[in-house]
Design an enzyme around this catalytic site. Structure first.
Site, short mmCIF file in Angstrom:
data_model
loop_
_atom_site.label_atom_id
_atom_site.label_comp_id
_atom_site.label_asym_id
_atom_site.label_seq_id
_atom_site.Cartn_x
_atom_site.Cartn_y
_atom_site.Cartn_z
N GLU A 1 0.78 -1.45 0.13
CA GLU A 1 -0.59 0.13 0.19
C GLU A 1 0.87 1.19 0.00
OE1 GLU A 1 -3.99 -0.11 2.46
OE2 GLU A 1 -2.47 -2.16 2.71
N LEU A 2 1.07 2.17 -1.06
CA LEU A 2 1.66 3.16 -1.49
C LEU A 2 1.81 4.20 -0.24
CD1 LEU A 2 3.70 3.99 -3.75
CD2 LEU A 2 1.40 5.43 -4.69
N ASP A 3 2.97 4.18 0.44
CA ASP A 3 2.55 5.38 0.93
C ASP A 3 1.93 5.68 2.85
OD1 ASP A 3 4.66 6.69 -0.66
OD2 ASP A 3 3.58 8.48 -0.66
N GLU A 4 1.88 4.07 2.26
CA GLU A 4 1.15 3.89 4.26
C GLU A 4 1.91 2.56 5.39
OE1 GLU A 4 -1.74 4.80 4.57
OE2 GLU A 4 -1.42 6.15 3.09
#
Lengths: 291, 291, 291, 291
Positions: D233-236
């Site tokens: 989960e991108l940038d999470e």
């Protein structure tokens, strides 16, 4: 904290300081308007509204600035004469020439070279002078001339004369980037340009040798650095910038020293930037910093 | 920075410090396990793995703690005897009793009273003692007893004897919340509990009277405060906590003093909290702070 | 960061903002001079030298200020008419009247009451209004009137009408000190004075309920707070001040919330001080803060 | 904040994490003692004393460590089997191999190269990979191999396969130093080592394009950066470190971006140092950082 580099075409920076008087702000701003300038930013400070000192920094835009400077300066001389204040006008498209004096530590020196290369400092660096040769390759890899002037023991006059010869006419200010030689009062008088220094600072102060060991023994929780103009009273000149970093019992004296070096380079680079942008006005033994 | 108040039922805090030795951590943790404890948090520090000093703070949960304390203490005495370390076991559900000595400044005193009332400090305040009556109403409005012990001029022995009488047996530690009287070495020896002080700090230091005026004249950019344990050497004891606040040329000396007061109360309240939570270990003239 | 309280006799604060134009600074400063004023401080900002907006705050000293205000205002109206800028002149010896709306949390409310009492805020507090009675005794112990206006469920119109009636004509600005009711657009339109709010902030943002739990789950290292002017778009108004505090994995979600409350009260008190000192200018959806 | 580089001969770092159990600390420390180790530092954390998770980092000194590691690992496997915890033992004299992926921005990349050269990071840098050639000379001047793998438009599989081939077996972790390509879930699964990213952060968040312009329009007072482990989960992913810098209305959107870059490089270098020193433990979507 830090600001845009204002080395811009057709922008001028005017510094005014002297006794505070009614009508002074009005006279300055009216002068700029009648000389075709548009005020971009204005900072001022009065240290006492009743008979105190007045400090002002005005940045203004004026098309074809460089051609107009002689006329503006003539107007300033005439207009501000009555107020008995000092003033200085500078063309912000002309970067200041900064010489760096260093010894063997690289942290402050490399930081300045790097920031200059990245365009973060409105300066050129015509030379680095060192009493050691440790940094010669690093400095030249930035395309900056390096001069080695060895220390001469207790009599500094020969080395200082050599340094003065290199500097004379070539620089607008000097930065001591952990230069571990004491500067003589004679050197300061002859050099004729501001000299900026950086050194570690502690709360409380630890006098004498091995300050980091003493700080460790007392269990200090903050390690700091101070950048100031050099005066004849060693390390007692007007402060430009200070900062601290938090430390704990887990750090050794060597850690404290390394962390102190990080604060030193950050504080010095801010002091240099503000000086180069004409944001710092010296007054007695302190500074007004418009940042 | 600050932490949960660990005044909890069936939680104990064990402090161990002394010469670092192989097997010590293992001995302590095994002891806790065999006495039915479950380690909740453990901090330790060794100032030199080769023959240095060792510091440890362990919080553990043990059902029916208060009944078990005598057995645990007996086991500690026996087990740790071989290691020649000092140790202290405290029941974290018992708040420490804190006396506050103050003069006329309210900023530190009110902050402590307020935080205690809000449940932010694991202490009770059995008394405030002052050499002035300025704060009597404020203190009593918090439901805290106030005792006035006037200064007696150069001979402090009468006043100090009176204060000792009030304190004796009633308090676990003392806070000097801007108490503007010098504590005598005799008082310190007799009082038998730790004394925490707060004072302003500068980089560089400004010795003597009117430090804020001197700081202003030098143009300092940071104003600080230091909280430390009081020793016979005035203001030279082990530092618990320090902090600074950024100032500029725009502040007057009076502003600096007011801003310094804000730092003082923040620094003092952190030092008090950490001391009350047994997070601070004194060693020579410095502290280990597990926070 | 914080500044002297400038609630001083014979000092005026002039705010000017509008389209940037050549000659505007000169016109303002000349006007002050010809009306017998001596400029004490001057801050200005231009968001784009080419056709941008201009913002200025001038503090000046003028003997017998209150008698002179009508003449100065007439001159301002006439002089600044040509520049099509907005302006506001205020007598700095008159504190602003601040109403506080609160619910059950005490941290922000008590901090404001305490600072006002200590003379750190140039305001008077004519009333505290709450939808709960939790804080009634605390508030009244400061000598401040307390009004209880219970929430009325989904239909807020009755409660809001009651609050408006209490406020109307009595206050210069309103602070929501953790007031846990949504303000209706109608209320905002009718109240006619600025409303300042405070809320927690995170990097990244955590939308919806239980933000502290979500922040804990993501392991944030900073907890923050934002103070802003209230607009019809909830929590989206112009930011006045923000700050953060460092946290670690050792803090529980409850610790984060408690530490967040400490940041909230510090941020709110700075925002209130700067608003009360006319240091904040609203422009579109942001602020210019001269501090 | 930062710590001594612990790349020391005969020092091991042991990480243990899993379900918290009575006797676990005792078992680990006893094991180290019986294997001839002397504990130098020990940090631990339990996220809930009742059935929570346990995290521990122990540094110990053991003469002839490298020869002893197989025996210690065998003992760890046998002893900790009953506790069902995960553990990792590393020889601290072996620096981790770090690959850096970059695009055209130099600030984070140069900072890492510089710190590695100065001995501030316990890593080696076997390669820098970029989808541009902008940085080739700078990188090679540090004696570090540079590989150019151009982006292939929407289908990343060819470029990613090439990058994987370069990395496979050669690196212990990967840093995205402003690498402006989205990493596919397939890449993450195949690469088999941790990937650390850095990005700007704001309070509140500004979603979508041009975040600095949006931040400027809202008048934010703080600009921040977040470093985290990359997950699908991108940038999470789990946050390792965050920090902010204070800004004012005087900065343009371009200034904010430049100042943001300074925070990014400081935050990233701390995150990299802590990861390289085995100070960071991942757990669900957050981290425990022993620093």
């Amino acid at each position: 904290m830090s600001k845009t580099i204002e080395t811009r075409r057709d922008h001028a920076c005017l510094i005014v300081h002297g006794p505070d008087q009614r009508g002074l702000v009005s006279a300055v701003t009216t002068l700029i308007t009648r000389n075709g300038g548009n005020i971009v930013s204005l900072d001022q400070h009065s240290d006492d509204p009743e008979g105190g000192a007045f400090f002002q920094r005005v940045v203004f835009h004026r098309p074809s600035l460089s051609a107009a400077i002689p006329d503006i300066e003539a107007d300033l001389a005439q207009t501000l004469d009555a107020f008995q204040v000092e003033w200085n006008l500078s063309d912000m498209s002309v970067p200041k020439r900064m010489a760096v004096l260093a010894s063997t530590s690289d942290h402050c020196l490399l930081d300045l070279l790097w920031r200059e290369r990245r365009g973060e400092l409105p300066v050129t660096i015509p030379m680095v002078i060192s009493n050691h040769t440790t940094m010669v390759e690093d400095v030249r890899s930035f395309g900056v001339p390096f001069f080695h002037v060895p220390s001469q023991g207790p009599d500094k006059s020969v080395a200082e004369a050599k340094i003065l010869e290199l500097l004379q006419g070539n620089v607008d200010f000097i930065v001591l980037a952990r230069y571990m030689q004491i500067i003589s009062p004679e050197f300061l008088q002859q050099v004729g340009v501001p000299v900026i220094n950086i050194h570690h600072s502690f709360l409380p102060a630890f006098i004498g040798a091995a300050p980091y060991r003493k700080a460790k023994e007392r269990g200090v929780k903050l390690i700091g650095a101070t950048s100031h103009y050099v005066t004849e009273e060693l390390d007692e000149g007007p402060i430009i910038e200070q900062d601290v970093i938090r430390v704990t019992h887990a750090e050794t004296a060597a850690d404290l020293q390394r962390m102190g070096a990080n604060v030193e380079r950050a504080v010095l680079s801010r002091a240099v930037q503000w000086h180069a942008e004409d944001r710092v006005i010296r007054h007695h033994n302190h500074t007004i910093v418009f940042n």
